[in-house]
Design a protein around this motif. Sequence first.
Motif, PDB file in Angstrom:
ATOM      1  N   GLN A 156       0.899  -1.134   0.028  1.00  0.00           N
ATOM      2  CA  GLN A 156       0.013   0.013  -0.058  1.00  0.00           C
ATOM      3  C   GLN A 156       0.866   1.398  -0.008  1.00  0.00           C
ATOM      4  OE1 GLN A 156      -3.323   0.128  -0.291  1.00  0.00           O
ATOM      5  NE2 GLN A 156      -3.425   2.496  -0.120  1.00  0.00           N
ATOM      6  N   LEU A 157       1.978   1.144   0.837  1.00  0.00           N
ATOM      7  CA  LEU A 157       2.758   2.340   0.790  1.00  0.00           C
ATOM      8  C   LEU A 157       3.610   2.703  -0.329  1.00  0.00           C
ATOM      9  CD1 LEU A 157       4.411   1.662   4.425  1.00  0.00           C
ATOM     10  CD2 LEU A 157       2.899   3.657   3.702  1.00  0.00           C
ATOM     11  N   LEU A 158       3.809   1.426  -1.226  1.00  0.00           N
ATOM     12  CA  LEU A 158       4.349   1.595  -2.306  1.00  0.00           C
ATOM     13  C   LEU A 158       3.535   2.157  -3.427  1.00  0.00           C
ATOM     14  CD1 LEU A 158       6.503  -1.728  -2.393  1.00  0.00           C
ATOM     15  CD2 LEU A 158       7.456   0.469  -2.475  1.00  0.00           C
ATOM     16  N   SER A 159       2.423   1.306  -3.370  1.00  0.00           N
ATOM     17  CA  SER A 159       1.329   2.140  -4.415  1.00  0.00           C
ATOM     18  C   SER A 159       1.052   3.734  -4.187  1.00  0.00           C
ATOM     19  CB  SER A 159       0.114   1.441  -4.245  1.00  0.00           C
ATOM     20  OG  SER A 159      -0.896   1.666  -5.210  1.00  0.00           O
ATOM     21  N   SER A 164       0.667   8.987  -6.206  1.00  0.00           N
ATOM     22  CA  SER A 164       0.527  10.228  -5.617  1.00  0.00           C
ATOM     23  C   SER A 164       1.716  11.533  -5.861  1.00  0.00           C
ATOM     24  CB  SER A 164       0.450  10.391  -4.100  1.00  0.00           C
ATOM     25  OG  SER A 164       1.793   9.944  -3.456  1.00  0.00           O
ATOM     26  N   GLU A 165       1.278  12.581  -5.846  1.00  0.00           N
ATOM     27  CA  GLU A 165       2.381  13.562  -6.047  1.00  0.00           C
ATOM     28  C   GLU A 165       3.747  13.482  -5.270  1.00  0.00           C
ATOM     29  OE1 GLU A 165       2.746  16.262  -8.394  1.00  0.00           O
ATOM     30  OE2 GLU A 165       0.759  15.082  -9.134  1.00  0.00           O
ATOM     31  N   PRO A 166       5.001  13.625  -5.466  1.00  0.00           N
ATOM     32  CA  PRO A 166       6.100  13.456  -4.835  1.00  0.00           C
ATOM     33  C   PRO A 166       6.095  14.263  -3.559  1.00  0.00           C
ATOM     34  CG  PRO A 166       6.699  14.039  -7.121  1.00  0.00           C
ATOM     35  CD  PRO A 166       5.176  14.045  -6.887  1.00  0.00           C
ATOM     36  N   ARG A 236      -1.412  -3.030  -8.783  1.00  0.00           N
ATOM     37  CA  ARG A 236      -2.024  -2.728  -9.935  1.00  0.00           C
ATOM     38  C   ARG A 236      -2.459  -1.348 -10.073  1.00  0.00           C
ATOM     39  NH1 ARG A 236      -8.035  -5.000 -11.576  1.00  0.00           N
ATOM     40  NH2 ARG A 236      -8.128  -4.007 -13.758  1.00  0.00           N
ATOM     41  N   GLU A 237      -1.844  -0.610 -11.169  1.00  0.00           N
ATOM     42  CA  GLU A 237      -1.979   0.751 -11.431  1.00  0.00           C
ATOM     43  C   GLU A 237      -3.536   1.037 -12.066  1.00  0.00           C
ATOM     44  OE1 GLU A 237      -0.079   3.586 -14.713  1.00  0.00           O
ATOM     45  OE2 GLU A 237       0.986   3.486 -13.105  1.00  0.00           O
ATOM     46  N   MET A 296      10.774   7.149 -10.477  1.00  0.00           N
ATOM     47  CA  MET A 296      10.580   6.087 -11.264  1.00  0.00           C
ATOM     48  C   MET A 296       9.099   5.937 -11.949  1.00  0.00           C
ATOM     49  SD  MET A 296      13.360   4.032 -11.390  1.00  0.00           S
ATOM     50  CE  MET A 296      14.658   3.946 -10.545  1.00  0.00           C
ATOM     51  N   LYS A 297       8.098   6.426 -11.472  1.00  0.00           N
ATOM     52  CA  LYS A 297       7.160   6.361 -12.389  1.00  0.00           C
ATOM     53  C   LYS A 297       7.144   7.003 -13.712  1.00  0.00           C
ATOM     54  CE  LYS A 297       2.089   7.552 -12.331  1.00  0.00           C
ATOM     55  NZ  LYS A 297       1.100   8.162 -11.620  1.00  0.00           N
TER      56      LYS A 297
END
Length: 552
Positions: A156-159, A164-166, A236-237, A296-297
């Motif tokens: 969840q934290l990674l997602s 979200s915005e940086p 999943r994105e 990275m996104k």
Amino acid sequence: MDKIRTIIVDDEARMRRGIERIVRSYGENWDIVGTFSNGIEVIEFLEENETWVDLLITDVKMPEMDGLTLMKEIKSLNPDNDFSSIIVSGYDDFQFLQTAIREGAFDYILKPIKRSDFFEVLQKLENDIDEKRRKSLKWRDLIKQADKLALTKQTQLLSEAVSSEPEDIATMYWTKDFPDGLYQALFVSVDEFPSRTSEYSNEDWGAFAYATENIIDEVIMEYKNSKHQQLGWWWREGGLHFWVLLFSSSKENNDFFVTGDTFSRKLKSCLNKYTPFSFSVAQSNPFEDLCIMPEMKKQLHSLIRMRMIYGGNQVYSPRLIKELKDTEENNWFAANNMKGFANKLTSMLGRSDTSKIEKELSDLFKKIKKWRSPMEIQYALEYLMIYMFKVNLEDTESGIVLSDLGYILQAIKVESNINELENLVKQTFIQVHKKQLAFQQDPTLTPIMKTKKWINENLSQKITLQDISDYVYMNPNYFCQYFKKQTGKTVFDYITDLRLETAKELLQEQDLKVAEIARLIGYQDTKYFSRLFKQRWGSLPSEFKKKYKTML
């Protein structure tokens, strides 16, 4: 109940056989894996076979190695293996017997052995082992549940970090919950085939998404089980677009990159086999600092766009782009000499006058404006931008990465005004050109000096990794590695340390409220600031201030 693996040791053959008969006659829950005449034979057997035992039945006094020493040796061979011992002792061995009990022996049997006494000990031992196994099983289940909850929380934290915005880099404290080592990010995206989308219902798409999730999960589990200290997360994105994060405790970048490439190709192959679609994978270079996940996104979303030129169903990475063969010789790009022009223009970046670059682009658009096909114009500009992205991506040291490539390509696709497109392309090229020039100049300050100076000047503001890496003209991943190598600290730790040191000074020197101090050093959440402060200095900011005043 699993059988109790048992070893019998006695230097008297008659006694060994007698004990074996008694144990076998007690029931089927006992598996005698060996009988031995001395302790050395036991140790050699355990080492050669890499096996374990649940129960050691041993005489106390034996030549070469007594029973007490044997117990200690077995424990040292496998400290994590909980085994039990039954000591066989004569009446004159009482001192040995006392020591054996202190060393953890379960029980003892006196010689001469009575079957009824032995049965009574075996019954107690069987119950004890059964209880231990049930507790151990319950404990393993609890650990699995805890690991599952931790994995869910981490995912969840990674997602959230990617979607979200940086964030301000010093608020990304959750990265400390992840292990130290190397990471690789993968963006897995379906190669869209618009002509086929109408063939499937909403239920079909749901089934495809479910199947894809299961495939990714299975390949990650295989990766985690293939080697010690390898971990993986996925989320999943949206649609049939997914993220995967791989971890290895290894410090070998090249080896881990190859491992990630193997993983990507295995995953792509499984998705091709078990779904009606092809997938492409964008693979990052290995990195150590999870704070760069928001960047990275952008990078991987831009990297996946390479399939517009080289086609889908491939694995794209900064390293592999160099190895891709050009496939456009027989299409309309060559006819319009776009490849040659793109090569010429990108070679001017950071080397020529800005006016010359603007003139080259103006000349290009004079020709483009004469084309009759909007599709050709779109493809030509897309090719030009992707080519520049490819060239700059290969230069990892300067790290000039066109992270907004996705936005630019989308603008090219939807913009109908050719003059607006010309302005967009010119602005982008000039921006990269200026970054290249800046990277080559300013010899008075090293990148580390510039970074520290900028952080000090912006300590009260939101500081993202992208802000800093843009300022020093470095790729975020390369910058993180460079900063840690030069300072011995991660960027996250440096900013956090500086903010907390500054907070300590402000509490000592200024009569300000805690909330005011938090804002002055860049923390909008006072509770979060207070928690960090206590972790560092051992007391809450308000308590620290009171203690300091009483010392004056």
